[in-house]
Scaffold this motif. Structure first.
Motif, PDB file in Angstrom:
ATOM      1  N   PRO A  35      -0.392 -33.469  14.291  1.00 26.05           N
ATOM      2  CA  PRO A  35      -1.563 -35.089  13.394  1.00 26.05           C
ATOM      3  C   PRO A  35      -2.880 -34.372  13.010  1.00 26.05           C
ATOM      4  CG  PRO A  35      -2.239 -35.053  16.044  1.00 26.05           C
ATOM      5  CD  PRO A  35      -1.076 -33.723  15.815  1.00 26.05           C
ATOM      6  N   VAL A  36      -2.745 -35.100  11.689  1.00 25.73           N
ATOM      7  CA  VAL A  36      -4.184 -34.390  10.290  1.00 25.73           C
ATOM      8  C   VAL A  36      -4.790 -35.350  11.117  1.00 25.73           C
ATOM      9  CG1 VAL A  36      -4.327 -34.039   8.024  1.00 25.73           C
ATOM     10  CG2 VAL A  36      -1.891 -33.469   9.090  1.00 25.73           C
ATOM     11  N   SER A  37      -6.138 -34.548  10.847  1.00 25.08           N
ATOM     12  CA  SER A  37      -7.366 -35.127  10.133  1.00 25.08           C
ATOM     13  C   SER A  37      -8.464 -34.252  10.231  1.00 25.08           C
ATOM     14  CB  SER A  37      -8.637 -35.746  12.281  1.00 25.08           C
ATOM     15  OG  SER A  37      -8.599 -34.537  12.541  1.00 25.08           O
ATOM     16  N   TYR A  38      -9.206 -34.841   9.636  1.00 22.68           N
ATOM     17  CA  TYR A  38     -10.670 -34.197   8.947  1.00 22.68           C
ATOM     18  C   TYR A  38     -11.559 -34.385   9.304  1.00 22.68           C
ATOM     19  CZ  TYR A  38      -6.495 -34.355   5.574  1.00 22.68           C
ATOM     20  OH  TYR A  38      -5.423 -34.082   5.111  1.00 22.68           O
ATOM     21  N   GLY A  93     -13.301 -28.419  10.463  1.00 24.86           N
ATOM     22  CA  GLY A  93     -13.511 -28.938   8.632  1.00 24.86           C
ATOM     23  C   GLY A  93     -15.161 -28.913   7.998  1.00 24.86           C
ATOM     24  N   GLY A  94     -15.653 -29.540   9.194  1.00 26.04           N
ATOM     25  CA  GLY A  94     -16.796 -29.820   8.400  1.00 26.04           C
ATOM     26  C   GLY A  94     -17.596 -28.771   7.177  1.00 26.04           C
ATOM     27  N   VAL A  95     -17.708 -27.731   8.426  1.00 22.56           N
ATOM     28  CA  VAL A  95     -18.590 -26.901   7.372  1.00 22.56           C
ATOM     29  C   VAL A  95     -18.374 -26.103   5.603  1.00 22.56           C
ATOM     30  CG1 VAL A  95     -16.467 -25.003   7.886  1.00 22.56           C
ATOM     31  CG2 VAL A  95     -19.043 -23.586   7.951  1.00 22.56           C
ATOM     32  N   PHE A  96     -16.856 -26.228   5.407  1.00 24.44           N
ATOM     33  CA  PHE A  96     -16.765 -26.459   3.868  1.00 24.44           C
ATOM     34  C   PHE A  96     -17.676 -27.882   3.247  1.00 24.44           C
ATOM     35  CE2 PHE A  96     -13.251 -24.651   6.210  1.00 24.44           C
ATOM     36  CZ  PHE A  96     -12.591 -23.307   5.269  1.00 24.44           C
ATOM     37  N   ASN A  97     -18.379 -27.345   3.472  1.00 27.93           N
ATOM     38  CA  ASN A  97     -19.278 -27.824   2.419  1.00 27.93           C
ATOM     39  C   ASN A  97     -19.965 -27.720   1.548  1.00 27.93           C
ATOM     40  OD1 ASN A  97     -22.005 -28.120   3.450  1.00 27.93           O
ATOM     41  ND2 ASN A  97     -21.358 -28.394   5.208  1.00 27.93           N
ATOM     42  N   ASN A 118      -9.560 -32.142   3.681  1.00 29.06           N
ATOM     43  CA  ASN A 118      -9.502 -33.142   2.360  1.00 29.06           C
ATOM     44  C   ASN A 118     -10.415 -32.769   1.297  1.00 29.06           C
ATOM     45  OD1 ASN A 118     -12.550 -33.408   1.770  1.00 29.06           O
ATOM     46  ND2 ASN A 118     -12.750 -34.682   3.608  1.00 29.06           N
ATOM     47  N   ASP A 119      -9.746 -33.788   0.160  1.00 30.61           N
ATOM     48  CA  ASP A 119      -9.832 -33.265  -0.825  1.00 30.61           C
ATOM     49  C   ASP A 119     -10.831 -33.053  -1.836  1.00 30.61           C
ATOM     50  OD1 ASP A 119      -6.910 -34.148  -1.437  1.00 30.61           O
ATOM     51  OD2 ASP A 119      -7.566 -36.391  -1.721  1.00 30.61           O
ATOM     52  N   ASP A 120     -12.189 -33.639  -0.954  1.00 31.76           N
ATOM     53  CA  ASP A 120     -13.283 -33.374  -1.698  1.00 31.76           C
ATOM     54  C   ASP A 120     -13.807 -31.387  -1.118  1.00 31.76           C
ATOM     55  OD1 ASP A 120     -14.034 -35.606  -3.224  1.00 31.76           O
ATOM     56  OD2 ASP A 120     -14.796 -36.156  -1.098  1.00 31.76           O
ATOM     57  N   GLN A 121     -13.189 -31.164   0.465  1.00 33.53           N
ATOM     58  CA  GLN A 121     -13.427 -30.196   0.268  1.00 33.53           C
ATOM     59  C   GLN A 121     -12.403 -28.953   0.079  1.00 33.53           C
ATOM     60  OE1 GLN A 121     -12.519 -30.838   4.629  1.00 33.53           O
ATOM     61  NE2 GLN A 121     -14.658 -31.206   5.454  1.00 33.53           N
ATOM     62  N   LYS A 123     -12.043 -28.962  -2.846  1.00 34.25           N
ATOM     63  CA  LYS A 123     -12.072 -28.941  -4.723  1.00 34.25           C
ATOM     64  C   LYS A 123     -13.371 -27.907  -3.883  1.00 34.25           C
ATOM     65  CE  LYS A 123     -14.770 -30.919  -8.262  1.00 34.25           C
ATOM     66  NZ  LYS A 123     -15.413 -32.349  -8.434  1.00 34.25           N
ATOM     67  N   VAL A 124     -13.963 -28.435  -3.151  1.00 34.86           N
ATOM     68  CA  VAL A 124     -15.276 -27.225  -2.713  1.00 34.86           C
ATOM     69  C   VAL A 124     -15.421 -25.480  -2.444  1.00 34.86           C
ATOM     70  CG1 VAL A 124     -17.210 -26.505  -0.687  1.00 34.86           C
ATOM     71  CG2 VAL A 124     -17.040 -29.087  -1.651  1.00 34.86           C
ATOM     72  N   PHE A 125     -14.171 -25.724  -1.960  1.00 39.11           N
ATOM     73  CA  PHE A 125     -14.140 -23.673  -1.001  1.00 39.11           C
ATOM     74  C   PHE A 125     -12.740 -23.738  -2.773  1.00 39.11           C
ATOM     75  CE2 PHE A 125      -9.850 -20.708   1.122  1.00 39.11           C
ATOM     76  CZ  PHE A 125     -11.304 -20.739   0.891  1.00 39.11           C
ATOM     77  N   GLN A 126     -12.619 -24.426  -3.429  1.00 40.13           N
ATOM     78  CA  GLN A 126     -11.496 -23.779  -4.734  1.00 40.13           C
ATOM     79  C   GLN A 126     -12.849 -23.299  -5.017  1.00 40.13           C
ATOM     80  OE1 GLN A 126      -8.897 -26.297  -7.338  1.00 40.13           O
ATOM     81  NE2 GLN A 126      -9.981 -25.345  -9.002  1.00 40.13           N
ATOM     82  N   GLU A 127     -13.793 -23.540  -5.754  1.00 41.85           N
ATOM     83  CA  GLU A 127     -15.188 -23.091  -7.036  1.00 41.85           C
ATOM     84  C   GLU A 127     -15.764 -22.870  -5.751  1.00 41.85           C
ATOM     85  OE1 GLU A 127     -17.639 -27.030  -6.336  1.00 41.85           O
ATOM     86  OE2 GLU A 127     -16.081 -27.915  -8.384  1.00 41.85           O
ATOM     87  N   TYR A 128     -15.932 -21.749  -4.997  1.00 41.76           N
ATOM     88  CA  TYR A 128     -16.514 -21.013  -3.880  1.00 41.76           C
ATOM     89  C   TYR A 128     -15.707 -19.971  -3.893  1.00 41.76           C
ATOM     90  CZ  TYR A 128     -16.542 -18.562   0.337  1.00 41.76           C
ATOM     91  OH  TYR A 128     -16.679 -16.709   0.944  1.00 41.76           O
ATOM     92  N   VAL A 129     -14.885 -19.441  -3.971  1.00 46.22           N
ATOM     93  CA  VAL A 129     -13.494 -18.388  -4.563  1.00 46.22           C
ATOM     94  C   VAL A 129     -14.610 -18.413  -5.635  1.00 46.22           C
ATOM     95  CG1 VAL A 129     -11.578 -17.714  -4.228  1.00 46.22           C
ATOM     96  CG2 VAL A 129     -11.850 -18.901  -2.659  1.00 46.22           C
ATOM     97  N   GLU A 130     -13.930 -19.136  -6.637  1.00 46.71           N
ATOM     98  CA  GLU A 130     -14.219 -19.306  -8.022  1.00 46.71           C
ATOM     99  C   GLU A 130     -15.517 -18.660  -8.315  1.00 46.71           C
ATOM    100  OE1 GLU A 130     -12.065 -22.240 -10.294  1.00 46.71           O
ATOM    101  OE2 GLU A 130     -10.037 -21.333  -9.700  1.00 46.71           O
TER     102      GLU A 130
END
Length: 282
Positions: A35-38, A93-97, A118-121, A123-130
């Motif tokens: 199952p998937v949960s965020y 996954g809550g640390v991905f803020n 989730n989608d917001d997390q 996006k946050v991670f993508q911006e973190y790497v870039e």
């Protein structure tokens, strides 16, 4: 006799249907996660000053490489002590803020599979790497269960097809490529042997602009992983079969190795040193 035969056929039919349902659930799980949960609550983390911070993320919603994940946690604990890193290990996954993620120098996806954020997390991670962060992916982190286009393009470069099944684990020689970044290749042996579950991708990451660290000879393994009819699927890999690579993504860096299915990889000094280099080169 007819009654017995009827009961027998109904029993056999029920078993077949049950097995089909179980197989369908298993296939769905390894392809999409289940199952998937965020998790969205930010954890409490006390970041020490003057220490490199490493996030070890081991969440799995797809196939769980439990033995490798748990061994990897122990090895990263040792690496953190050796290098004076602050290591935060979690499957939440809550640390991905934005606030907390920005304090990490590197994020390791420790055989993480399935839908994880989730989608917001995402996006946050993508911006973190870039913006200068580092992503390090191990084995299952590169399979096709993530369904995240940016992640697939920037970590692996191509879609995962399958892994070897005939046999599943095959020992072969691993050869150091002409690595451009000396930090990534520092202390690595030119050749070593290892048995793993070799991943096959539809395209070669070398052709996608990734810098290759290690390769195997794809013609010296049996890449067959099709449980149906087609044999010897090798697609875009062939003889030149990379098993570890990296690239610059924006201001950050991504690194991936398809090795690491089970605990045996973590017993290889070259494998551990390669991951240590990937973290240090952030």
């Amino acid at each position: 006799m007819k009654k017995f035969l009827k009961i027998f056929l109904w029993s056999v039919g029920s078993v077949i249907v049950l097995l089909a349902i179980l197989m369908s659930v298993f296939i769905y799980k390894i392809k999409y996660g289940f199952p998937v949960s965020y998790e969205t609550d930010a954890p409490t983390i006390d970041f020490p000053s003057n220490q490199m911070a490493v996030l070890l993320f081991s969440k799995s919603t797809g196939f769980r490489h439990g033995e490798s994940i748990e061994t990897g946690k122990l090895v990263f604990d040792d690496l953190a002590k050796k290098n004076n890193w602050f290591l935060y290990s979690t499957e939440e996954g809550g640390v991905f803020n934005p606030e907390q993620l920005s304090k990490f120098d590197a994020v390791v996806f420790n055989n993480s599979t399935g839908r994880l954020l989730n989608d917001d997390q995402q996006k946050v991670f993508q911006e973190y790497v870039e913006n200068g962060g580092s992503l390090i992916g191990i084995h299952g982190a590169g399979d096709d269960s993530h369904h995240w286009v940016w992640y697939e393009q920037n970590l692996v470069g191509s879609l995962f097809s399958h892994h070897s099944l005939n046999p599943q684990f095959q020992e072969t020689e691993i050869t150091l490529d002409a690595v451009q970044d000396s930090l990534m290749s520092q202390g690595l042996p030119v050749r070593w042997t290892h048995a793993d579950e070799w991943y096959v991708f539809f395209e070669n990451p070398r052709d996608k602009g990734f810098n290759i660290i290690y390769t195997i000879d794809g013609e010296k393994i049996n890449p067959d992983g099709n449980m149906l009819f087609t044999k010897d699927k090798n697609f875009g890999m062939g003889k030149d079969h990379p098993v570890a690579w990296y690239r610059i993504t924006g201001k950050g860096r991504t690194f991936y190795t398809s090795m690491g299915h089970d605990a045996s990889a973590w017993q290889q000094d070259a494998f551990v040193r390669m991951l240590e280099n990937a973290v240090k080169a952030e």
